[in-house]
Design a protein around this motif. Structure first.
Motif, PDB file in Angstrom:
ATOM      1  N   THR A  23       0.880  -1.165   0.000  1.00  0.00           N
ATOM      2  CA  THR A  23       0.000   0.000   0.000  1.00  0.00           C
ATOM      3  C   THR A  23       0.918   1.216   0.000  1.00  0.00           C
ATOM      4  OG1 THR A  23      -1.747  -1.152   1.191  1.00  0.00           O
ATOM      5  CG2 THR A  23      -1.761   1.271   1.292  1.00  0.00           C
ATOM      6  N   ALA A  24       0.659   2.147  -0.901  1.00  0.00           N
ATOM      7  CA  ALA A  24       1.515   3.332  -0.998  1.00  0.00           C
ATOM      8  C   ALA A  24       1.466   4.112   0.316  1.00  0.00           C
ATOM      9  CB  ALA A  24       1.072   4.223  -2.151  1.00  0.00           C
ATOM     10  N   PRO A  25       2.624   4.497   0.830  1.00  0.00           N
ATOM     11  CA  PRO A  25       2.626   5.279   2.070  1.00  0.00           C
ATOM     12  C   PRO A  25       2.154   6.706   1.818  1.00  0.00           C
ATOM     13  CG  PRO A  25       4.871   4.967   1.266  1.00  0.00           C
ATOM     14  CD  PRO A  25       3.967   4.191   0.356  1.00  0.00           C
ATOM     15  N   ASP A  26       1.562   7.299   2.827  1.00  0.00           N
ATOM     16  CA  ASP A  26       1.125   8.685   2.700  1.00  0.00           C
ATOM     17  C   ASP A  26       2.331   9.597   2.855  1.00  0.00           C
ATOM     18  OD1 ASP A  26      -0.655  10.722   2.212  1.00  0.00           O
ATOM     19  OD2 ASP A  26      -1.477  10.762   4.239  1.00  0.00           O
ATOM     20  N   PHE A  27       2.173  10.829   2.434  1.00  0.00           N
ATOM     21  CA  PHE A  27       3.243  11.818   2.501  1.00  0.00           C
ATOM     22  C   PHE A  27       2.617  13.204   2.479  1.00  0.00           C
ATOM     23  CE2 PHE A  27       2.507  10.550  -1.898  1.00  0.00           C
ATOM     24  CZ  PHE A  27       2.240  11.766  -2.518  1.00  0.00           C
ATOM     25  N   LYS A  28       3.392  14.209   2.849  1.00  0.00           N
ATOM     26  CA  LYS A  28       2.966  15.609   2.779  1.00  0.00           C
ATOM     27  C   LYS A  28       4.067  16.392   2.091  1.00  0.00           C
ATOM     28  CE  LYS A  28      -0.004  15.686   6.810  1.00  0.00           C
ATOM     29  NZ  LYS A  28      -0.253  16.246   8.128  1.00  0.00           N
ATOM     30  N   VAL A  29       3.732  16.959   0.943  1.00  0.00           N
ATOM     31  CA  VAL A  29       4.655  17.779   0.165  1.00  0.00           C
ATOM     32  C   VAL A  29       3.966  19.097  -0.160  1.00  0.00           C
ATOM     33  CG1 VAL A  29       5.971  15.841  -0.804  1.00  0.00           C
ATOM     34  CG2 VAL A  29       3.893  16.607  -1.944  1.00  0.00           C
ATOM     35  N   LEU A  30       4.712  20.002  -0.774  1.00  0.00           N
ATOM     36  CA  LEU A  30       4.141  21.311  -1.108  1.00  0.00           C
ATOM     37  C   LEU A  30       3.967  21.472  -2.611  1.00  0.00           C
ATOM     38  CD1 LEU A  30       6.216  23.625   1.265  1.00  0.00           C
ATOM     39  CD2 LEU A  30       3.901  22.730   1.620  1.00  0.00           C
ATOM     40  N   ALA A  31       2.785  21.980  -2.993  1.00  0.00           N
ATOM     41  CA  ALA A  31       2.534  22.345  -4.383  1.00  0.00           C
ATOM     42  C   ALA A  31       3.208  23.685  -4.655  1.00  0.00           C
ATOM     43  CB  ALA A  31       1.027  22.435  -4.640  1.00  0.00           C
ATOM     44  N   ASN A  32       3.184  24.108  -5.894  1.00  0.00           N
ATOM     45  CA  ASN A  32       3.830  25.370  -6.268  1.00  0.00           C
ATOM     46  C   ASN A  32       3.207  26.592  -5.604  1.00  0.00           C
ATOM     47  OD1 ASN A  32       4.618  24.383  -9.698  1.00  0.00           O
ATOM     48  ND2 ASN A  32       5.565  23.828  -7.783  1.00  0.00           N
ATOM     49  N   ASP A  33       1.962  26.464  -5.141  1.00  0.00           N
ATOM     50  CA  ASP A  33       1.305  27.576  -4.436  1.00  0.00           C
ATOM     51  C   ASP A  33       1.458  27.463  -2.921  1.00  0.00           C
ATOM     52  OD1 ASP A  33      -0.405  25.502  -3.780  1.00  0.00           O
ATOM     53  OD2 ASP A  33      -2.189  26.405  -4.685  1.00  0.00           O
ATOM     54  N   LEU A  34       2.318  26.555  -2.473  1.00  0.00           N
ATOM     55  CA  LEU A  34       2.621  26.278  -1.063  1.00  0.00           C
ATOM     56  C   LEU A  34       1.524  25.530  -0.315  1.00  0.00           C
ATOM     57  CD1 LEU A  34       4.470  29.567  -0.005  1.00  0.00           C
ATOM     58  CD2 LEU A  34       5.443  27.435  -0.900  1.00  0.00           C
ATOM     59  N   SER A  35       0.493  25.073  -1.023  1.00  0.00           N
ATOM     60  CA  SER A  35      -0.518  24.250  -0.371  1.00  0.00           C
ATOM     61  C   SER A  35       0.051  22.853  -0.137  1.00  0.00           C
ATOM     62  CB  SER A  35      -1.787  24.175  -1.223  1.00  0.00           C
ATOM     63  OG  SER A  35      -1.512  23.556  -2.472  1.00  0.00           O
TER      64      SER A  35
END
Length: 166
Positions: A23-35
């Motif tokens: 199962t793909a692990p979750d992650f938190k990254v930033l989009a180009n608008d910083l969301s």
């Protein structure tokens, strides 16, 4: 863990190696608008995740352009490019190069993606070159950790895996 070199020198990868069937692990990254963007934001779609050390280098540039071209013909496949480049640099690069079929995401803040997918290069604080395909149910169906970080991935195999996962 995958054995990776960077310009011929062995490097240490941090995090957990991801394998087909996981199962793909979750992650938190930033989009180009910083969301903040995480795996659930694209739930229900196949994800082709292209990982590059830095978008401003030759192979990373070519990899992102290639998957941008391929994305135009992939139905219900979201193509993500993840690097530790700042979101502002990613946005500038995409605008300057006409990249509009790939979403670039920055892992610079927390290395959340890098550690979740086992691609953080400890010695350089960069991500190792890799490609993952995650199906619409969050199962990993394709994994390539590129053994030499300055080499190209197998584009054809990744695109075929994304098409087959649809």
């Amino acid at each position: 863990m995958a054995s990776i070199t960077f310009k011929g020198n062995p490097v240490t990868l941090l995090g957990n190696e991801v394998k087909v069937g996981d199962t793909a692990p979750d992650f938190k990254v930033l989009a180009n608008d910083l969301s903040v963007v995480n795996l659930a934001d694209s739930k229900g779609q196949v994800r082709l995740i292209s990982v590059v050390p830095s978008i401003d280098t030759g192979v990373c540039d070519a990899q992102t352009r290639r998957f941008n071209e391929e994305a135009a013909s992939l139905d219900n496949v979201k193509v993500l490019t993840v690097s530790v480049d700042l979101p502002f640099a990613q946005k500038r690069w995409c605008g300057a190069n006409g990249i509009d079929n790939v979403q670039t995401l920055s892992d610079h803040r927390d290395l959340s993606f890098g550690e979740a997918f086992g691609v953080t290069i400890k010695e350089l604080r960069l991500l190792a070159r890799a490609v993952f395909v995650v199906d619409s149910n969050d199962k990993v169906v394709y994994v390539e950790y590129v053994s030499e970080a300055t080499d190209h991935p197998n584009y054809e195999a990744a695109v075929e895996a994304a098409k087959a996962a649809n």
